[in-house]
Scaffold this motif. Structure first.
Motif, PDB file in Angstrom:
ATOM      1  N   ALA A   1       0.818  -1.217   0.000  1.00 27.11           N
ATOM      2  CA  ALA A   1       0.000   0.000   0.000  1.00 27.11           C
ATOM      3  C   ALA A   1       0.849   1.262   0.000  1.00 27.11           C
ATOM      4  O   ALA A   1       0.491   2.249  -0.657  1.00 27.11           O
ATOM      5  CB  ALA A   1      -0.933   0.003   1.212  1.00 27.11           C
ATOM      6  N   VAL A   2       1.958   1.262   0.729  1.00 33.77           N
ATOM      7  CA  VAL A   2       2.753   2.486   0.866  1.00 33.77           C
ATOM      8  C   VAL A   2       3.356   2.932  -0.466  1.00 33.77           C
ATOM      9  O   VAL A   2       3.167   4.088  -0.886  1.00 33.77           O
ATOM     10  CB  VAL A   2       3.836   2.306   1.940  1.00 33.77           C
ATOM     11  N   PRO A   3       4.088   2.072  -1.211  1.00 34.14           N
ATOM     12  CA  PRO A   3       4.615   2.540  -2.509  1.00 34.14           C
ATOM     13  C   PRO A   3       3.521   2.857  -3.521  1.00 34.14           C
ATOM     14  O   PRO A   3       3.668   3.783  -4.325  1.00 34.14           O
ATOM     15  CB  PRO A   3       5.494   1.371  -2.976  1.00 34.14           C
ATOM     16  N   ILE A   4       2.417   2.105  -3.488  1.00 34.88           N
ATOM     17  CA  ILE A   4       1.315   2.393  -4.403  1.00 34.88           C
ATOM     18  C   ILE A   4       0.716   3.759  -4.103  1.00 34.88           C
ATOM     19  O   ILE A   4       0.368   4.522  -5.012  1.00 34.88           O
ATOM     20  CB  ILE A   4       0.233   1.294  -4.304  1.00 34.88           C
ATOM     21  N   SER A   5       0.591   4.096  -2.816  1.00 32.08           N
ATOM     22  CA  SER A   5       0.029   5.399  -2.448  1.00 32.08           C
ATOM     23  C   SER A   5       0.922   6.542  -2.914  1.00 32.08           C
ATOM     24  O   SER A   5       0.435   7.607  -3.312  1.00 32.08           O
ATOM     25  CB  SER A   5      -0.171   5.465  -0.930  1.00 32.08           C
ATOM     26  N   LEU A   6       2.244   6.327  -2.872  1.00 33.40           N
ATOM     27  CA  LEU A   6       3.173   7.354  -3.355  1.00 33.40           C
ATOM     28  C   LEU A   6       3.057   7.532  -4.864  1.00 33.40           C
ATOM     29  O   LEU A   6       3.092   8.650  -5.380  1.00 33.40           O
ATOM     30  CB  LEU A   6       4.605   6.983  -2.969  1.00 33.40           C
ATOM     31  N   LEU A   7       2.905   6.416  -5.590  1.00 39.57           N
ATOM     32  CA  LEU A   7       2.725   6.484  -7.041  1.00 39.57           C
ATOM     33  C   LEU A   7       1.419   7.189  -7.393  1.00 39.57           C
ATOM     34  O   LEU A   7       1.356   7.988  -8.336  1.00 39.57           O
ATOM     35  CB  LEU A   7       2.757   5.076  -7.635  1.00 39.57           C
ATOM     36  N   ALA A   8       0.368   6.900  -6.636  1.00 42.57           N
ATOM     37  CA  ALA A   8      -0.932   7.510  -6.907  1.00 42.57           C
ATOM     38  C   ALA A   8      -0.906   9.018  -6.692  1.00 42.57           C
ATOM     39  O   ALA A   8      -1.656   9.756  -7.342  1.00 42.57           O
ATOM     40  CB  ALA A   8      -2.004   6.872  -6.026  1.00 42.57           C
ATOM     41  N   THR A   9      -0.041   9.496  -5.803  1.00 42.83           N
ATOM     42  CA  THR A   9       0.091  10.940  -5.596  1.00 42.83           C
ATOM     43  C   THR A   9       0.572  11.618  -6.868  1.00 42.83           C
ATOM     44  O   THR A   9       0.122  12.719  -7.219  1.00 42.83           O
ATOM     45  CB  THR A   9       1.079  11.224  -4.453  1.00 42.83           C
ATOM     46  N   THR A  10       1.479  10.958  -7.596  1.00 39.83           N
ATOM     47  CA  THR A  10       1.948  11.493  -8.874  1.00 39.83           C
ATOM     48  C   THR A  10       0.804  11.571  -9.877  1.00 39.83           C
ATOM     49  O   THR A  10       0.673  12.559 -10.620  1.00 39.83           O
ATOM     50  CB  THR A  10       3.082  10.611  -9.434  1.00 39.83           C
ATOM     51  N   ILE A  11      -0.032  10.554  -9.895  1.00 42.62           N
ATOM     52  CA  ILE A  11      -1.189  10.557 -10.801  1.00 42.62           C
ATOM     53  C   ILE A  11      -2.135  11.702 -10.453  1.00 42.62           C
ATOM     54  O   ILE A  11      -2.649  12.398 -11.335  1.00 42.62           O
ATOM     55  CB  ILE A  11      -1.914   9.205 -10.732  1.00 42.62           C
ATOM     56  N   THR A  12      -2.352  11.911  -9.163  1.00 44.46           N
ATOM     57  CA  THR A  12      -3.216  13.011  -8.728  1.00 44.46           C
ATOM     58  C   THR A  12      -2.648  14.357  -9.171  1.00 44.46           C
ATOM     59  O   THR A  12      -3.387  15.253  -9.597  1.00 44.46           O
ATOM     60  CB  THR A  12      -3.366  12.990  -7.200  1.00 44.46           C
ATOM     61  N   THR A  13      -1.324  14.502  -9.088  1.00 40.49           N
ATOM     62  CA  THR A  13      -0.683  15.747  -9.515  1.00 40.49           C
ATOM     63  C   THR A  13      -0.910  16.001 -10.998  1.00 40.49           C
ATOM     64  O   THR A  13      -1.219  17.126 -11.413  1.00 40.49           O
ATOM     65  CB  THR A  13       0.822  15.695  -9.219  1.00 40.49           C
ATOM     66  N   VAL A  14      -0.777  14.941 -11.805  1.00 34.90           N
ATOM     67  CA  VAL A  14      -0.994  15.076 -13.251  1.00 34.90           C
ATOM     68  C   VAL A  14      -2.436  15.478 -13.542  1.00 34.90           C
ATOM     69  O   VAL A  14      -2.706  16.357 -14.371  1.00 34.90           O
ATOM     70  CB  VAL A  14      -0.644  13.760 -13.967  1.00 34.90           C
ATOM     71  N   VAL A  15      -3.390  14.851 -12.845  1.00 29.25           N
ATOM     72  CA  VAL A  15      -4.803  15.191 -13.042  1.00 29.25           C
ATOM     73  C   VAL A  15      -5.067  16.642 -12.651  1.00 29.25           C
ATOM     74  O   VAL A  15      -5.779  17.369 -13.356  1.00 29.25           O
ATOM     75  CB  VAL A  15      -5.699  14.235 -12.234  1.00 29.25           C
ATOM     76  N   ASN A  16      -4.483  17.078 -11.543  1.00 30.04           N
ATOM     77  CA  ASN A  16      -4.675  18.463 -11.093  1.00 30.04           C
ATOM     78  C   ASN A  16      -4.073  19.469 -12.084  1.00 30.04           C
ATOM     79  O   ASN A  16      -4.614  20.566 -12.268  1.00 30.04           O
ATOM     80  CB  ASN A  16      -4.059  18.663  -9.713  1.00 30.04           C
ATOM     81  N   ILE A  17      -2.963  19.092 -12.714  1.00 28.60           N
ATOM     82  CA  ILE A  17      -2.377  19.965 -13.739  1.00 28.60           C
ATOM     83  C   ILE A  17      -3.347  20.102 -14.910  1.00 28.60           C
ATOM     84  O   ILE A  17      -3.516  21.195 -15.489  1.00 28.60           O
ATOM     85  CB  ILE A  17      -1.022  19.406 -14.215  1.00 28.60           C
ATOM     86  N   GLY A  18      -4.003  18.985 -15.258  1.00 29.36           N
ATOM     87  CA  GLY A  18      -5.002  19.053 -16.320  1.00 29.36           C
ATOM     88  C   GLY A  18      -6.159  19.965 -15.961  1.00 29.36           C
ATOM     89  O   GLY A  18      -6.661  20.723 -16.805  1.00 29.36           O
ATOM     90  N   PHE A  19      -6.571  19.920 -14.693  1.00 27.21           N
ATOM     91  CA  PHE A  19      -7.647  20.815 -14.244  1.00 27.21           C
ATOM     92  C   PHE A  19      -7.200  22.281 -14.302  1.00 27.21           C
ATOM     93  O   PHE A  19      -7.970  23.165 -14.665  1.00 27.21           O
ATOM     94  CB  PHE A  19      -8.071  20.462 -12.819  1.00 27.21           C
ATOM     95  N   ALA A  20      -5.938  22.522 -13.918  1.00 21.87           N
ATOM     96  CA  ALA A  20      -5.428  23.894 -13.936  1.00 21.87           C
ATOM     97  C   ALA A  20      -5.437  24.470 -15.349  1.00 21.87           C
ATOM     98  O   ALA A  20      -5.613  25.683 -15.537  1.00 21.87           O
ATOM     99  CB  ALA A  20      -4.023  23.935 -13.354  1.00 21.87           C
ATOM    100  N   ALA A  21      -5.249  23.597 -16.352  1.00 23.87           N
ATOM    101  CA  ALA A  21      -5.255  24.067 -17.738  1.00 23.87           C
ATOM    102  C   ALA A  21      -6.629  24.567 -18.163  1.00 23.87           C
ATOM    103  O   ALA A  21      -6.740  25.311 -19.147  1.00 23.87           O
ATOM    104  CB  ALA A  21      -4.793  22.944 -18.664  1.00 23.87           C
ATOM    105  N   MET A  22      -7.660  24.171 -17.440  1.00 23.07           N
ATOM    106  CA  MET A  22      -9.006  24.623 -17.765  1.00 23.07           C
ATOM    107  C   MET A  22      -9.344  25.983 -17.168  1.00 23.07           C
ATOM    108  O   MET A  22     -10.353  26.588 -17.545  1.00 23.07           O
ATOM    109  CB  MET A  22     -10.041  23.601 -17.267  1.00 23.07           C
ATOM    110  N   MET A  23      -8.538  26.479 -16.264  1.00 18.88           N
ATOM    111  CA  MET A  23      -8.863  27.718 -15.566  1.00 18.88           C
ATOM    112  C   MET A  23      -8.952  28.936 -16.484  1.00 18.88           C
ATOM    113  O   MET A  23      -9.823  29.793 -16.289  1.00 18.88           O
ATOM    114  CB  MET A  23      -7.839  27.975 -14.459  1.00 18.88           C
ATOM    115  N   PRO A  24      -8.086  29.087 -17.512  1.00 24.62           N
ATOM    116  CA  PRO A  24      -8.278  30.230 -18.413  1.00 24.62           C
ATOM    117  C   PRO A  24      -9.652  30.259 -19.074  1.00 24.62           C
ATOM    118  O   PRO A  24     -10.249  31.329 -19.241  1.00 24.62           O
ATOM    119  CB  PRO A  24      -7.161  30.040 -19.445  1.00 24.62           C
TER     120      PRO A  24
END
Length: 267
Positions: free
Chosen positions: A97-120
């Motif tokens: 669970a611990v390494p998977i949770s760290l990997l999933a944080t990277t995925i969340t960051t990528v998704v949030n970057i995609g959301f930020a691109a919608m702000m304009p």
């Protein structure tokens, strides 16, 4: 395997949807997700045990500012699922669970970057007074993130379960024993992180009291929890009475000061 993958994908979708669409009612916690994972995979008991163990690990982890903590949600689901599917122990689930949770944080960051691109585009809609467009983007963000995690859940189980099972079975016993020991210490680390935030010399006596009740009087944990609830309620009511008394005294002093000022000007 297809059914298990679909169920895990649906569970990840619904769990993440409670965060993006319902304001995070704490359904994403490892205790809940581990239990639900065990339920959909036909091993409720293991799901509850693994979920409770993972909850202790991630209990003291929280998001501060813009920093993202380990994704306990994804780690709990995948760790519990892989351990159940490969017939491994709770310690194996915690080690996964611990390494998977760290990997999933990277995925969340990528998704949030995609959301930020919608702000304009959101700013443009606001300037135009296009509320419908803002709502559409908001609803899209609310659905797309859970959908992305649902797909990840499906593919992770569908494509990764056999690989994970083979990988675990190929690990030498000496390494697996080390992972087991590490998994057993992780709950203690989680509690230590939580106590580090809560530690105060004024309330340390209650920690000692809990240790005495458990180690020497051998009381069950539920009984100790109930004693803790009684102490918490008593101290809360005492604090309320103290605050009311202080407020009353402040009001009396303010009233006396007002009267003194009036008498001074009258004289």
């Amino acid at each position: 395997m297809l059914v298990d993958a679909l169920l895990i994908g649906l569970l990840m979708f619904l769990g993440m949807l409670t965060d993006t669409g319902l304001g995070d009612p704490m359904i994403k916690r490892p205790l809940v997700m581990g239990t639900l994972t065990g339920l959909v995979l036909g091993d409720l008991h293991s799901g509850i045990v693994m979920g409770a163990s993972l909850e202790v690990i991630f209990l003291g982890i929280t998001s501060i500012g813009g920093a993202l903590p380990s994704d306990s949600f994804t780690g709990a689901i995948f760790g519990t699922a892989f351990a159940i599917i490969s017939n491994q122990s709770t310690e194996a689930a915690m080690a996964l669970a611990v390494p998977i949770s760290l990997l999933a944080t990277t995925i969340t960051t990528v998704v949030n970057i995609g959301f930020a691109a919608m702000m304009p585009q959101v700013d443009k809609f606001n300037e135009e007074g296009n509320q419908k467009g803002v709502v559409v983007i908001q609803m899209a963000c609310m659905i797309l993130k859970p959908l992305a995690f649902g797909v990840i859940g499906f593919l992770g189980i569908m494509l990764g379960s056999d690989v994970i099972s083979s990988l675990i079975n190929s690990i030498p016993d000496v390494i697996m024993n080390g992972l087991t020991v590490a998994g057993q210490t992780l709950p203690a680390l989680g509690m230590a992180m939580l106590l580090n935030m809560l530690w105060d010399k004024k309330i340390a006596v209650f920690l000692v009291l809990g240790f005495v009740l458990y180690a020497y009087l051998e009381l069950p944990l539920i009984a100790i929890c109930l004693i803790g609830v009684v102490i918490a309620m008593y101290t809360s009511y005492k604090d309320i009475d103290l605050n009311n008394s202080l407020n009353s005294k402040r009001s009396e002093l303010a009233f006396e000061n007002d009267n003194s000022e009036e008498d001074f000007f009258n004289d």
